[in-house]
Design an enzyme around this catalytic site. Structure first.
Site, PDB file in Angstrom:
ATOM      1  N   HIS A  63     -13.392   0.518 -35.317  1.00 13.95           N
ATOM      2  CA  HIS A  63     -13.177  -0.759 -36.004  1.00 13.95           C
ATOM      3  C   HIS A  63     -13.540  -0.592 -37.475  1.00 13.95           C
ATOM      4  CE1 HIS A  63     -17.450  -0.946 -34.996  1.00 13.95           C
ATOM      5  NE2 HIS A  63     -17.608  -1.987 -35.791  1.00 13.95           N
ATOM      6  N   ASP A  67     -20.242   0.299 -41.491  1.00 17.31           N
ATOM      7  CA  ASP A  67     -21.102   1.342 -40.910  1.00 17.31           C
ATOM      8  C   ASP A  67     -20.330   2.299 -40.009  1.00 17.31           C
ATOM      9  OD1 ASP A  67     -20.890  -0.934 -39.187  1.00 17.31           O
ATOM     10  OD2 ASP A  67     -22.589  -0.252 -38.001  1.00 17.31           O
ATOM     11  N   HIS A  68     -19.018   2.066 -39.885  1.00 20.96           N
ATOM     12  CA  HIS A  68     -18.166   2.963 -39.096  1.00 20.96           C
ATOM     13  C   HIS A  68     -17.087   3.645 -39.935  1.00 20.96           C
ATOM     14  CE1 HIS A  68     -19.629   1.650 -35.031  1.00 20.96           C
ATOM     15  NE2 HIS A  68     -20.094   0.675 -35.794  1.00 20.96           N
ATOM     16  N   HIS A 140     -15.750  -7.896 -29.947  1.00 23.79           N
ATOM     17  CA  HIS A 140     -16.564  -7.836 -31.160  1.00 23.79           C
ATOM     18  C   HIS A 140     -16.095  -8.937 -32.113  1.00 23.79           C
ATOM     19  CE1 HIS A 140     -19.502  -5.993 -33.664  1.00 23.79           C
ATOM     20  NE2 HIS A 140     -18.664  -5.461 -34.536  1.00 23.79           N
ATOM     21  N   ASP A 211     -18.233  -0.980 -31.254  1.00 22.41           N
ATOM     22  CA  ASP A 211     -19.160  -2.099 -31.095  1.00 22.41           C
ATOM     23  C   ASP A 211     -18.557  -3.130 -30.153  1.00 22.41           C
ATOM     24  OD1 ASP A 211     -20.524  -0.711 -32.992  1.00 22.41           O
ATOM     25  OD2 ASP A 211     -20.598  -2.330 -34.468  1.00 22.41           O
ATOM     26  N   HIS A 269     -26.113   3.521 -31.208  1.00 21.48           N
ATOM     27  CA  HIS A 269     -25.969   2.331 -32.051  1.00 21.48           C
ATOM     28  C   HIS A 269     -27.174   1.398 -31.899  1.00 21.48           C
ATOM     29  CE1 HIS A 269     -23.930  -1.251 -33.834  1.00 21.48           C
ATOM     30  NE2 HIS A 269     -23.246  -0.324 -34.502  1.00 21.48           N
TER      31      HIS A 269
END
Length: 304
Positions: A63, A67-68, A140, A211, A269
């Site tokens: 996604h 942070d990804h 999410h 996530d 995570h």
């Protein structure tokens, strides 16, 4: 296969954990690497491993939260500066193409290798004679996906003793017979490799989630997998807070693995609120539901 966790934290880097990225090394495929997510600092973590950026052939983004993906432009450009010219495939949700193209254009960066960006729809997104990759949506606050990686069954071991007894000497013919081919010998005999192979070896199956709060597609993606990677952002007592932000707790991750019939669970995570002293307690929360759970740490690896 080997899974190497490059970042195992949630949201922001901490002294203990960097943000999300995991490398899947296909040891039977010449050591090629598939990267799942590329949070800020991923290439710095790679420098502390044996991974060569030139070996990274595919990148799968779950996604578009920072942070990804914030490490992606840096890794792509460094791959060029290192002289890599091998093609790279980048898969991700709608928007990943614009993100990469704008980041490269505004920084006056260029790539020396072919880059193909695939913005996929749910379903099978990659298939060849060795692997099938399926992506399905999770639960999410932005579109987030989980990936199921299925390896094709492999031929069984070649019975070399029986072949030698039949008067066939080791050599190039063995490789063709191992590939289940039919070959004609110098004396006119036709040998079918399938007659000299043991039972086929079941392909391995891995599920890697982005996530997510508890999601309907979790059991489809992780059904019977050898290894499942699932976030466990917060402890069990904080379920309402976790789910409200599109995340899972320790026990919810473990329940997802149990419901899917996964053989093994690795949780990752983790919120930066947790320190080293919290890890055993969080892991035990998982194991009360799904005993075969392990907790990833940065630069730890797991063999599939």
């Amino acid at each position: 296969m080997e899974l190497l966790f490059l970042g195992t934290g949630a949201g922001t880097p901490s002294r203990l954990r960097n943000v999300s990225s995991v490398a899947l090394t296909l040891t039977d495929e010449g050591g090629s690497v598939w990267l799942f997510d590329c949070g800020e600092g991923t290439q710095h973590r790679i420098l502390r491993t044996a991974i060569s950026p030139g070996k990274i052939e595919k990148i799968f983004i779950t996604h578009l939260h920072g942070d990804h993906i914030f490490g992606l432009p840096g890794l792509l450009t460094s791959r060029s500066m290192l002289g890599t010219n091998g093609a790279l495939m980048l898969y991700g949700p709608t928007g990943i193409k614009a993100y990469v193209e704008i980041a490269l254009a505004t920084s006056a960066s260029y790539l020396t290798y072919p880059l193909e960006i695939v913005e996929f729809e749910p379903g099978v997104i990659h298939q060849d004679d060795r692997f099938c990759v399926t992506a399905l949506p999770l639960n999410h606050v932005v579109p987030s996906f989980g990936y199921r990686i299925e390896e094709s069954d492999r031929p069984g071991s070649l019975d070399a003793a029986r072949l030698k007894a039949a008067g066939i000497r080791p050599g190039p013919l063995f490789q063709r017979l191992k590939a289940a081919e039919r070959v004609q010998l110098d004396d006119g005999r036709i040998i079918d490799g399938r007659d000299f192979l043991g039972p086929s070896i079941k392909g391995r199956k891995v599920a890697i989630f982005g996530d997510t709060a508890p999601a309907e597609n979790a059991s489809l993606l992780a059904n019977g997998v050898d290894l499942m990677v699932h976030e466990a952002t917060l402890e069990a007592s904080m379920a309402e807070r976790a789910n409200g932000r599109g995340h899972s707790t320790t026990r919810q991750a473990a329940q997802a693995a149990k419901d899917a019939g996964a053989k093994r669970l690795i949780v990752t995570h983790l919120s930066p609120r947790y320190g080293k002293e919290d890890e055993e307690r969080l892991l035990e929360e998982c194991r009360t539901v799904f005993p075969n759970t392990e907790m990833a740490a940065d630069l730890t690896s797991f063999t599939v």
